[in-house]
Design an enzyme around this catalytic site. Structure first.
Site, mmCIF file in Angstrom:
data_model
loop_
_atom_site.group_PDB
_atom_site.id
_atom_site.type_symbol
_atom_site.label_atom_id
_atom_site.label_comp_id
_atom_site.label_asym_id
_atom_site.label_seq_id
_atom_site.Cartn_x
_atom_site.Cartn_y
_atom_site.Cartn_z
ATOM 1 N N SER A 124 0.825 -1.203 0.000
ATOM 2 C CA SER A 124 0.000 0.000 0.000
ATOM 3 C C SER A 124 0.862 1.257 0.000
ATOM 4 O O SER A 124 2.001 1.255 0.482
ATOM 5 C CB SER A 124 -0.897 0.029 1.240
ATOM 6 O OG SER A 124 -1.670 -1.143 1.307
ATOM 7 N N GLN A 125 0.279 2.326 -0.488
ATOM 8 C CA GLN A 125 0.892 3.657 -0.433
ATOM 9 C C GLN A 125 1.221 3.970 1.040
ATOM 10 O O GLN A 125 0.430 3.636 1.927
ATOM 11 C CB GLN A 125 -0.189 4.590 -0.966
ATOM 12 C CG GLN A 125 0.109 6.032 -1.070
ATOM 13 C CD GLN A 125 -1.183 6.784 -1.393
ATOM 14 O OE1 GLN A 125 -2.289 6.298 -1.134
ATOM 15 N NE2 GLN A 125 -1.043 7.953 -1.954
#
Ligand code: SAH
Length: 222
Positions: A70-71
């Site tokens: 994920s970011q």
């Protein structure tokens, strides 16, 4: 001629500080423990070797097999929403690279992270061991949409893959009091939901819009 050695190694610590300041503090992440953990954990060690230059970009990073880390902002927001203090037992569904598990491990007493893809569980385990983050983090292989009944209840649950509905098993295995973060919605666009269990009641609230890979398995997408 005098040789001058030029060191072109990236300054990961500086990039990490930049990420914390711009992407996390700059967007409202305020939990000091989350900021400290993400300022310390070497995200570059969890990123596939060929993609290391992406380690501190404001994006998810591909892990192969259509999965992503994920970011950074999303990892931080999920951790912040769980309001961990250091005493909790946490279940993570979707170990992937093991990065989020390492962050949760720095914030809670104990983390169990489960991945349905054996190669991902293996990758997470390797990365956690290499970075010495495996002391209180255990990675299991299995269908996390069914939770992990043997180790329940959990004070907190973090689900790193999207689903149409909150899986009943996860709601069941959430302690009381307990908090869960989970992306809920159709395949291509979900909302991050915070589910709170307290005094036998369950409430849920919207946190942000998001887009996660699909949760597979028994209570996920087939
Ligand atoms: N938290 C990870 C990113 C997770 S990506 C990180 O920080 O790197 C989503 C992961 O969920 C993938 O590795 C995928 O294999 C896993 N996954 C999908 N469905 C699952 C299920 N039912 N149980 C456990 N893991 C699942």
């Amino acid at each position: 001629m005098m040789g001058v050695e030029v060191c072109l190694l990236p300054d990961w610590a500086a990039q990490r500080r930049g990420m914390v300041n711009t992407q996390l503090l700059g967007r409202g992440i305020r939990d000091a423990r989350v900021l400290r953990a993400m300022g310390e954990i070497p995200r570059e060690e969890f990123v596939p070797a060929g993609l290391r230059p992406m380690s501190y970009q404001d994006d998810p990073v591909p892990l192969g097999d259509a999965q992503t880390i994920s970011q950074p902002y999303m990892t931080a927001l999920m951790a912040q929403e769980l309001e961990l203090t250091g005493t909790e037992t946490v279940l993570e569904v979707g170990a992937g690279s093991g990065y989020a598990a390492a962050v949760l491990g720095a914030l809670a007493r104990r983390v169990v992270s489960i991945d349905i893809v054996p190669a991902m569980a293996q990758l997470a385990r390797q990365n956690l061991r290499r970075t010495a983050r495996d002391g209180n983090v255990t990675v299991l292989e299995g269908d996390g949409s069914l939770g992990c009944a043997e180790m329940a209840p959990f004070d907190a649950i973090s689900v790193a893959a999207g689903t149409l509905e909150v899986p009943a098993a996860l709601l069941d295995q959430l302690g009381d009091p307990g908090r869960m973060v989970i992306p809920v919605g159709p395949r291509d666009d979900q909302e991050l939901r915070v589910v709170l269990k307290s005094g036998g009641r369950v409430e849920s609230r919207f946190s942000t819009l998001c887009r996660f890979v699909p949760l597979r398995g028994g209570e996920g997408w087939s």
